[in-house]
Enzyme design. Structure first.
Site, mmCIF file in Angstrom:
data_model
loop_
_atom_site.group_PDB
_atom_site.id
_atom_site.type_symbol
_atom_site.label_atom_id
_atom_site.label_comp_id
_atom_site.label_asym_id
_atom_site.label_seq_id
_atom_site.Cartn_x
_atom_site.Cartn_y
_atom_site.Cartn_z
ATOM 1 N N ASP A 37 0.840 -1.204 0.000
ATOM 2 C CA ASP A 37 0.000 0.000 0.000
ATOM 3 C C ASP A 37 0.872 1.249 0.000
ATOM 4 O O ASP A 37 0.578 2.239 -0.663
ATOM 5 C CB ASP A 37 -0.893 0.036 1.244
ATOM 6 C CG ASP A 37 -1.981 -1.013 1.168
ATOM 7 O OD1 ASP A 37 -2.069 -1.679 0.119
ATOM 8 O OD2 ASP A 37 -2.726 -1.169 2.148
ATOM 9 N N ALA A 38 1.995 1.166 0.761
ATOM 10 C CA ALA A 38 2.859 2.339 0.881
ATOM 11 C C ALA A 38 3.460 2.704 -0.472
ATOM 12 O O ALA A 38 3.476 3.885 -0.865
ATOM 13 C CB ALA A 38 3.965 2.055 1.890
ATOM 14 N N SER A 86 -35.382 -7.152 -17.519
ATOM 15 C CA SER A 86 -35.253 -7.881 -16.268
ATOM 16 C C SER A 86 -35.278 -9.382 -16.601
ATOM 17 O O SER A 86 -35.132 -9.747 -17.768
ATOM 18 C CB SER A 86 -36.405 -7.465 -15.371
ATOM 19 O OG SER A 86 -36.264 -8.103 -14.154
ATOM 20 N N LEU A 87 -35.478 -10.229 -15.636
ATOM 21 C CA LEU A 87 -35.534 -11.669 -15.906
ATOM 22 C C LEU A 87 -36.791 -12.250 -15.281
ATOM 23 O O LEU A 87 -37.224 -11.796 -14.214
ATOM 24 C CB LEU A 87 -34.323 -12.370 -15.287
ATOM 25 C CG LEU A 87 -32.953 -12.126 -15.922
ATOM 26 C CD1 LEU A 87 -31.855 -12.682 -15.029
ATOM 27 C CD2 LEU A 87 -32.877 -12.750 -17.307
ATOM 28 N N GLU A 118 -25.017 -19.178 -14.535
ATOM 29 C CA GLU A 118 -24.090 -18.300 -13.820
ATOM 30 C C GLU A 118 -24.769 -17.724 -12.582
ATOM 31 O O GLU A 118 -25.997 -17.627 -12.533
ATOM 32 C CB GLU A 118 -23.613 -17.167 -14.743
ATOM 33 C CG GLU A 118 -24.695 -16.663 -15.663
ATOM 34 C CD GLU A 118 -24.188 -15.688 -16.725
ATOM 35 O OE1 GLU A 118 -23.915 -14.558 -16.355
ATOM 36 O OE2 GLU A 118 -24.130 -16.074 -17.906
ATOM 37 N N LYS A 120 -26.495 -15.398 -9.937
ATOM 38 C CA LYS A 120 -27.300 -14.180 -10.072
ATOM 39 C C LYS A 120 -26.880 -13.246 -8.940
ATOM 40 O O LYS A 120 -27.175 -13.497 -7.769
ATOM 41 C CB LYS A 120 -28.785 -14.517 -9.966
ATOM 42 C CG LYS A 120 -29.681 -13.335 -10.170
ATOM 43 C CD LYS A 120 -31.131 -13.777 -10.219
ATOM 44 C CE LYS A 120 -32.072 -12.629 -10.456
ATOM 45 N NZ LYS A 120 -31.837 -11.431 -9.670
ATOM 46 N N ASP A 122 -26.658 -10.168 -6.448
ATOM 47 C CA ASP A 122 -27.720 -9.407 -5.814
ATOM 48 C C ASP A 122 -27.263 -7.968 -5.614
ATOM 49 O O ASP A 122 -26.746 -7.600 -4.565
ATOM 50 C CB ASP A 122 -28.070 -10.050 -4.474
ATOM 51 C CG ASP A 122 -29.331 -9.459 -3.910
ATOM 52 O OD1 ASP A 122 -30.102 -8.864 -4.685
ATOM 53 O OD2 ASP A 122 -29.530 -9.554 -2.688
ATOM 54 N N ARG A 142 -30.461 0.914 -14.478
ATOM 55 C CA ARG A 142 -31.501 0.343 -15.330
ATOM 56 C C ARG A 142 -32.718 1.265 -15.415
ATOM 57 O O ARG A 142 -33.354 1.378 -16.441
ATOM 58 C CB ARG A 142 -31.930 -1.019 -14.778
ATOM 59 C CG ARG A 142 -32.700 -1.842 -15.768
ATOM 60 C CD ARG A 142 -32.846 -3.267 -15.255
ATOM 61 N NE ARG A 142 -34.039 -3.391 -14.467
ATOM 62 C CZ ARG A 142 -35.245 -3.653 -14.962
ATOM 63 N NH1 ARG A 142 -35.393 -3.856 -16.251
ATOM 64 N NH2 ARG A 142 -36.292 -3.730 -14.185
ATOM 65 N N GLU A 175 -23.515 -6.021 -12.683
ATOM 66 C CA GLU A 175 -24.171 -5.683 -11.430
ATOM 67 C C GLU A 175 -23.203 -4.956 -10.501
ATOM 68 O O GLU A 175 -22.086 -5.433 -10.279
ATOM 69 C CB GLU A 175 -24.609 -7.008 -10.790
ATOM 70 C CG GLU A 175 -25.728 -6.899 -9.834
ATOM 71 C CD GLU A 175 -27.124 -6.931 -10.471
ATOM 72 O OE1 GLU A 175 -27.270 -6.798 -11.708
ATOM 73 O OE2 GLU A 175 -28.083 -7.064 -9.705
ATOM 74 N N TYR A 225 -19.534 -6.640 -11.169
ATOM 75 C CA TYR A 225 -19.401 -7.958 -11.793
ATOM 76 C C TYR A 225 -20.100 -7.910 -13.147
ATOM 77 O O TYR A 225 -21.283 -7.589 -13.219
ATOM 78 C CB TYR A 225 -20.023 -9.045 -10.915
ATOM 79 C CG TYR A 225 -19.133 -9.430 -9.753
ATOM 80 C CD1 TYR A 225 -18.973 -8.586 -8.661
ATOM 81 C CD2 TYR A 225 -18.425 -10.630 -9.770
ATOM 82 C CE1 TYR A 225 -18.133 -8.924 -7.613
ATOM 83 C CE2 TYR A 225 -17.583 -10.982 -8.714
ATOM 84 C CZ TYR A 225 -17.441 -10.119 -7.643
ATOM 85 O OH TYR A 225 -16.614 -10.446 -6.603
ATOM 86 N N LYS A 289 -28.945 -19.156 -19.246
ATOM 87 C CA LYS A 289 -29.073 -18.419 -20.505
ATOM 88 C C LYS A 289 -28.782 -19.332 -21.684
ATOM 89 O O LYS A 289 -27.885 -20.187 -21.597
ATOM 90 C CB LYS A 289 -28.061 -17.263 -20.555
ATOM 91 C CG LYS A 289 -28.211 -16.249 -19.459
ATOM 92 C CD LYS A 289 -27.106 -15.211 -19.504
ATOM 93 C CE LYS A 289 -27.230 -14.276 -18.295
ATOM 94 N NZ LYS A 289 -26.113 -13.362 -18.143
ATOM 95 N N LYS A 313 -34.420 -18.638 -8.623
ATOM 96 C CA LYS A 313 -34.194 -17.912 -7.362
ATOM 97 C C LYS A 313 -34.058 -18.903 -6.205
ATOM 98 O O LYS A 313 -34.878 -19.817 -6.061
ATOM 99 C CB LYS A 313 -35.381 -16.976 -7.083
ATOM 100 C CG LYS A 313 -35.490 -15.808 -8.028
ATOM 101 C CD LYS A 313 -34.488 -14.709 -7.712
ATOM 102 C CE LYS A 313 -34.926 -13.809 -6.593
ATOM 103 N NZ LYS A 313 -35.664 -12.643 -6.979
ATOM 104 N N CYS A 407 -44.186 6.502 26.732
ATOM 105 C CA CYS A 407 -43.165 6.636 25.697
ATOM 106 C C CYS A 407 -41.772 6.409 26.295
ATOM 107 O O CYS A 407 -41.434 7.020 27.310
ATOM 108 C CB CYS A 407 -43.251 8.022 25.072
ATOM 109 S SG CYS A 407 -41.899 8.333 23.930
ATOM 110 N N CYS A 410 -39.956 10.026 26.230
ATOM 111 C CA CYS A 410 -40.361 11.222 26.974
ATOM 112 C C CYS A 410 -41.321 10.934 28.125
ATOM 113 O O CYS A 410 -41.699 11.851 28.856
ATOM 114 C CB CYS A 410 -40.971 12.253 26.022
ATOM 115 S SG CYS A 410 -42.545 11.734 25.340
ATOM 116 N N CYS A 425 -46.891 7.906 20.568
ATOM 117 C CA CYS A 425 -46.584 8.935 21.559
ATOM 118 C C CYS A 425 -47.219 10.219 21.016
ATOM 119 O O CYS A 425 -46.852 10.677 19.933
ATOM 120 C CB CYS A 425 -45.077 9.116 21.695
ATOM 121 S SG CYS A 425 -44.675 10.590 22.648
ATOM 122 N N CYS A 430 -41.790 15.363 21.747
ATOM 123 C CA CYS A 430 -41.024 14.196 22.216
ATOM 124 C C CYS A 430 -39.670 14.156 21.509
ATOM 125 O O CYS A 430 -39.610 14.210 20.277
ATOM 126 C CB CYS A 430 -41.810 12.924 21.910
ATOM 127 S SG CYS A 430 -40.830 11.420 22.040
#
Ligand code: IVH
Length: 686
Positions: A37-38, A86-87, A118, A120, A122, A142, A175, A225, A289, A313, A407, A410, A425, A430
């Protein structure tokens, strides 16, 4: 005199860019760092210095170009060339075979169809364009499939999106996600800072992608992805995914199967389901697909989904855990929501420790007690919920989850709503309600104030620096400096962020008022149908006579209950004399109304005859307030005669002159919109 870079400098800059980009790919795509990183920081800073001295050497694929300037106002719209579809979903293996049988019916060679399967992902679908030279050009969400939002500056910050690809023009779909490890890390930071954790990685990714300042998107460390590409010679989907991988995109593990072995899609789905936990990113199913592009074209698409692909799904996941306690949350209108505090449990890669029980009817329905073993369920894109209790495991000391009487914030005695579901309440001062309202007020879709977290809202209310949300516009750096964890820099940044939102559009202004049921949809409709806040209040003030409500309710898309709630809410605001304070604190920006529409509001003349359901003066007032004219007698200039019970001679005169005679109800509907214009007619619900 301006210096231009000589060859040796140009070469050094090219080398720096190449080394940094290679290190970026190794780190963000391959997860195999090749540079510390440095060293990365050191080379990066060197490149920044060179580019500052020789701006002509800055190219769009330079690693320094990932974060641009903040977008000024929302997102531009982008028309998708080809719609982003969409699917369709399927949920069991039988449906997989039915999908296959459907494809076979359209295929010239039903026995040699190849499919890819493949994961799906999310997250959120995004389309990225590369220009003829292969440079990252634009990115859009989309949206509704035809028109999306231009999120170019934000997607540019995503390290797994290459800024340059070889081979020239390219369209890539994929995605945007937040990887699980990032989600866990950032959520822990949020909790430590007193902010509420995001419910799911998808929520975190969606919020990150829609940030107005790309630096805030960059801070979410999102990923991309890829799963589809256009405008390159390609035999099929499997090859497309391989090419995308070669071009530097993250892709998924993919199975390719032909008709003879189509049944192995089943075991693949099972494996993916089992391995889901160990994947770096949330998946909620498997997409199957047709591989061959010619067959894809032949099969085509319905209005919303291609016929050549389907999404299997995964079922929602459930786990059991202990309910350790309950928190009573006070909402912005005072509603008390019980929230279950759970022994943390990991479901589908997300750790869950708080789950809303929604209301006390739900508590009773579930018969849930403190100490119970409860079943928690989470579908990938849904907020987790408690679905049941294992009564056999209830301990002897389980404590019933009683409705609170006062409540928790309060101490005011709680009131029961008429529908008996919610308890509230009733104290508008409050602190719990005020904090919740302030949190709502600063939300991205309301006043959108950057860096205004939950903890800050709480401190401001508890220290009485803010009573009503608009008080935040009076906050100074000195006010903020005294608060926990706020230094000079963040105080200045916050004040600037707050002041930048003082001018607010009508729709957001309405949402910020915290009137029940006046959400996105209703605010949009109101902003579209009234010239300004005074126009709206003019109508609402006729509400005791129910006139105003009917006018609001006649706006298409605004139901009676919503109209009633908005009307009552605005009247309460008026009665408390709060409106002038709102108007002094902010400046409302109104949408440009077509001129014809405004003019039309002033163009009709009504004459009234007979007894109406309300005093004549009320009705005349409503006509005038809506920009129309009240005539004393019927003449050729009269547009409509409003006819009540026992009409006088005006009726006969109107009939003689052929002037339309309308009822009181018809008048109300007419007054709710400009009386002419084709586009406004659509707004009337007759
Ligand atoms: S293909 C023409 N492949 O799922 C349709 N979509 O529920 C192209 N998604 O809108 C979609 N992973 O956002 C495809 N491997 C994958 C996917 C995928 C996730 C999303 C995509 C789509 C949604 C439909």
């Amino acid at each position: 005199m301006t210096m231009t870079a000589d060859k040796s400098i140009t070469k050094q800059v090219e080398e720096l860019k190449a080394r940094l980009n290679a290190a970026g790919v190794a780190y963000y795509i391959d997860s195999k760092p090749i540079m510390s990183d440095a060293l990365y920081d050191e080379l990066y800073q060197k490149l920044v210095l060179f580019e500052r001295a020789y701006p002509e050497l800055v190219t769009p694929d330079s690693p320094t170009q990932r974060v641009g300037a903040p977008a000024s106002e929302g997102f531009k719209k982008i028309h998708h060339g080809t719609p982003m579809l969409s699917l369709d979903n399927i949920f069991d293996l039988k449906e997989t075979l039915a999908f296959h049988a459907r494809i076979q019916r359209s295929a010239a060679n039903p026995d040699s169809i190849v499919y890819t399967a493949e994961p799906k992902f999310d997250g959120l679908a995004v389309k990225i364009q590369y220009d003829a030279d292969g440079f990252f050009e634009s990115a859009s969400t989309r949206g509704d499939g035809l028109i999306g939002e231009d999120v170019t500056a934000n997607v540019r910050t995503i390290r797994s999106v290459p800024l340059k690809v070889i081979g020239g023009a390219l369209t890539v779909t994929g995605e945007v996600v937040m990887e699980k490890a990032t989600f866990a890390r950032l959520n822990a930071q949020r909790v430590a800072a007193g902010d509420s954790p995001w419910a799911t990685p998808r929520h975190a990714a969606a919020g990150g992608l829609k940030q107005l300042d790309p630096r805030d998107t960059a801070a979410r460390c999102l990923d991309f992805y890829a799963y589809g590409m256009e405008n390159r010679e390609m035999s099929g989907q499997y090859q497309a995914l391989k090419t995308l991988g070669d071009l530097g995109f993250k892709t998924s593990r993919t199975l390719a199967v032909s008709t003879g072995s189509v049944k192995i899609i089943g075991p693949f789905i099972k494996t993916m389901h089992e391995e889901r936990q160990t994947l770096p990113v949330e998946i909620d199913g498997v997409v199957i697909k047709v591989d061959n592009l010619d067959l894809q074209k032949k099969l085509g698409a319905t209005s919303h989904a291609p016929r050549w692909a389907t999404a299997y799904k995964f079922p929602a996941e459930e786990k059991t855990t202990l309910l350790r306690g309950v928190d009573f949350q006070v909402g912005r209108s005072g509603t008390i929501t019980p929230v279950a505090l759970l022994e943390p449990v990991s479901i589908g890669g997300t750790t869950i420790s708080r789950v809303s029980l929604h209301n006390f009817d739900q508590v009773e329905r579930l018969d849930v007690q403190i100490g119970d073993t409860v079943c928690v369920r989470r579908a990938a894109d849904v907020i987790p919920e408690i679905t049941g209790v294992d009564l056999s495991k209830r301990p002897a000391d389980a404590a019933p989850l009683n409705r609170p009487k006062v409540c928790p914030e309060c101490g005011t005695t709680l009131a029961k709503e008429e529908d008996a579901v919610a308890i509230r309440c009733p104290n508008s001062a409050c602190p719990g309600r005020r904090i919740a309202w302030l949190q709502h007020f600063v939300r991205r879709d309301v006043y959108n104030i950057d860096g205004f977290g939950e903890k800050l809202a709480e401190m401001l209310v508890k220290r009485a620096l803010v009573e009503e949300p608009y008080d935040i516009f009076k906050l100074t750096e000195a006010d903020l400096l005294g608060l926990d964890g706020i230094g000079e820099k963040s105080a200045a940044k916050l004040v600037a962020a707050i002041q930048s939102r003082r001018i607010i559009n009508f729709e957001r202004f309405l949402m910020g008022l915290n009137i029940p049921l006046l959400g996105h949809h209703a605010s949009k409709l109101i902003a579209k149908n009234f010239i300004d806040i005074l126009d709206l209040m003019g109508v609402v003030k006729t509400i005791p006579s129910s006139f105003g409500i009917i006018r609001l309710a006649s706006i298409e898309g605004l139901g009676n209950a919503v109209a009633e709630s908005i009307g009552q809410g605005l009247l309460a605001l008026e009665a408390a004399e709060k409106l002038p304070r709102w108007l002094a604190a902010v400046k409302i920006r109104y949408p440009q109304k077509p001129k014809a529409k405004v003019k039309a509001r002033h163009s009709k003349t009504y004459v009234i005859t007979g007894t109406l359901s309300e005093p004549r003066k009320e009705i005349e007032g409503a006509i005038i307030r809506s920009g129309c004219i009240v005539g004393g007698s019927v003449s050729k200039q009269t547009d409509f005669l409003v006819c009540g019970d026992k009409p006088g001679s005006k009726k006969a005169k109107a009939e003689k002159l052929g002037i339309p005679i309308i009822t009181e109800q018809q008048l109300m509907v007419q007054l709710s919109i400009p009386p002419t214009g084709p586009e406004t007619k659509r707004l009337v619900k007759l």
